[in-house]
Design a protein around this motif. Structure first.
Motif, PDB file in Angstrom:
ATOM      1  N   GLU A   1      13.904   5.279   1.726  1.00 23.65           N
ATOM      2  CA  GLU A   1      14.488   6.546   2.162  1.00 23.65           C
ATOM      3  C   GLU A   1      13.421   7.576   2.502  1.00 23.65           C
ATOM      4  OE1 GLU A   1      18.685   7.640   0.471  1.00 23.65           O
ATOM      5  OE2 GLU A   1      17.296   7.302  -1.191  1.00 23.65           O
ATOM      6  N   GLY A   2      13.652   8.271   3.599  1.00 19.18           N
ATOM      7  CA  GLY A   2      12.761   9.346   3.998  1.00 19.18           C
ATOM      8  C   GLY A   2      11.455   8.850   4.581  1.00 19.18           C
ATOM      9  N   VAL A   3      10.490   9.737   4.629  1.00 23.77           N
ATOM     10  CA  VAL A   3       9.156   9.410   5.132  1.00 23.77           C
ATOM     11  C   VAL A   3       8.323   8.959   3.940  1.00 23.77           C
ATOM     12  CG1 VAL A   3       7.120  10.275   6.354  1.00 23.77           C
ATOM     13  CG2 VAL A   3       9.399  11.158   6.944  1.00 23.77           C
ATOM     14  N   ARG A   4       7.662   7.806   4.077  1.00 23.52           N
ATOM     15  CA  ARG A   4       6.985   7.197   2.947  1.00 23.52           C
ATOM     16  C   ARG A   4       5.576   6.758   3.296  1.00 23.52           C
ATOM     17  NH1 ARG A   4      10.733   6.859  -0.484  1.00 23.52           N
ATOM     18  NH2 ARG A   4       9.612   5.559  -1.952  1.00 23.52           N
ATOM     19  N   VAL A   5       4.780   6.582   2.276  1.00 22.66           N
ATOM     20  CA  VAL A   5       3.500   5.897   2.399  1.00 22.66           C
ATOM     21  C   VAL A   5       3.762   4.477   1.909  1.00 22.66           C
ATOM     22  CG1 VAL A   5       1.124   5.766   1.587  1.00 22.66           C
ATOM     23  CG2 VAL A   5       2.168   8.001   2.038  1.00 22.66           C
ATOM     24  N   SER A   6       3.373   3.478   2.689  1.00 22.86           N
ATOM     25  CA  SER A   6       3.631   2.083   2.322  1.00 22.86           C
ATOM     26  C   SER A   6       2.331   1.304   2.209  1.00 22.86           C
ATOM     27  CB  SER A   6       4.543   1.415   3.353  1.00 22.86           C
ATOM     28  OG  SER A   6       5.832   1.998   3.304  1.00 22.86           O
ATOM     29  N   LEU A   7       2.241   0.544   1.135  1.00 22.65           N
ATOM     30  CA  LEU A   7       1.110  -0.331   0.870  1.00 22.65           C
ATOM     31  C   LEU A   7       1.589  -1.769   0.981  1.00 22.65           C
ATOM     32  CD1 LEU A   7      -1.777  -0.988  -0.254  1.00 22.65           C
ATOM     33  CD2 LEU A   7      -0.729  -0.841  -2.544  1.00 22.65           C
ATOM     34  N   PHE A   8       0.971  -2.529   1.883  1.00 22.50           N
ATOM     35  CA  PHE A   8       1.297  -3.939   2.072  1.00 22.50           C
ATOM     36  C   PHE A   8       0.225  -4.772   1.370  1.00 22.50           C
ATOM     37  CE2 PHE A   8       3.488  -1.705   5.343  1.00 22.50           C
ATOM     38  CZ  PHE A   8       4.603  -2.456   5.676  1.00 22.50           C
ATOM     39  N   VAL A   9       0.552  -5.280   0.177  1.00 26.92           N
ATOM     40  CA  VAL A   9      -0.415  -6.064  -0.592  1.00 26.92           C
ATOM     41  C   VAL A   9      -0.525  -7.471  -0.012  1.00 26.92           C
ATOM     42  CG1 VAL A   9       0.016  -4.731  -2.687  1.00 26.92           C
ATOM     43  CG2 VAL A   9       1.240  -6.890  -2.329  1.00 26.92           C
TER      44      VAL A   9
END
Length: 181
Positions: A15-23
């Motif tokens: 939900e919303g604007v996020r920071v995403s980390l792809f491990v």
């Protein structure tokens, strides 16, 4: 631990604007996975203090709703050890931002107990808000679901689930209906 990508303005994975980390690192090997390169545990860059600092800074603006961790597979044993202190740091720094995680492993039968339960698993779950669980199944792909790739995947309210000692689904599981123009 390694990671493939950090997205600092992600609107697709929570939900919303996020920071995403792809491990990096995954043993699920889902057919037609959207992120196959992250199956390799050594793919991408090393996750270190500089990475943590970068993500903490990226989470600071008010318009950022929170952090999403996906992959690869965050709940592989090799990743859990490094993710736990990081997640705790994010929770401590931004108590009002949400933390989402995506896992191909099932909350109740593989994470809470079973093959992916490690000394870190429960503490990780205690510090996240939402878990999207279940392997991607191409035959169950649908455009009518939010924040998931296939309809077998569940959006779980982790804190309510832990409190009630059963899987409690988020209202976000409801299918949306697209209407023709």
């Amino acid at each position: 631990m390694h990671y493939g990508t950090i997205k600092k303005c992600d609107i697709a994975n929570g939900e919303g604007v996020r920071v995403s980390l792809f491990v990096s690192g995954c043993r699920n090997y889902c057919k037609n996975c959207f992120n196959k390169e992250t199956w390799d545990f050594n793919y991408g860059k090393e996750f270190n203090q500089s990475t943590i600092d970068e993500i903490i800074k990226a989470l600071s603006p008010n318009h950022i709703n929170g952090l999403t961790i996906l992959g690869g597979e965050p709940f592989e044993e090799e990743n859990q050890k490094d993710l736990l202190p990081f997640i705790k740091k994010v929770r401590e720094t931004y108590p009002n931002k949400t933390i989402w995680m995506y896992s191909g492993y099932l909350y109740d039968s593989e994470l809470l107990k079973g093959k992916k339960n490690t000394p870190y698993t429960l503490e990780i779950l205690k510090n996240i808000d939402i878990l999207v669980d279940g392997r991607f199944v191409e035959e169950l792909y649908s455009l009518n679901i939010k924040f998931r790739g296939s309809s077998n995947q569940r959006i779980i309210d982790v804190q309510k689930s832990l409190k009630e000692n059963k899987v409690v689904l988020s209202p976000l599981n409801e299918e949306r209906q697209f209407k023709p123009l």
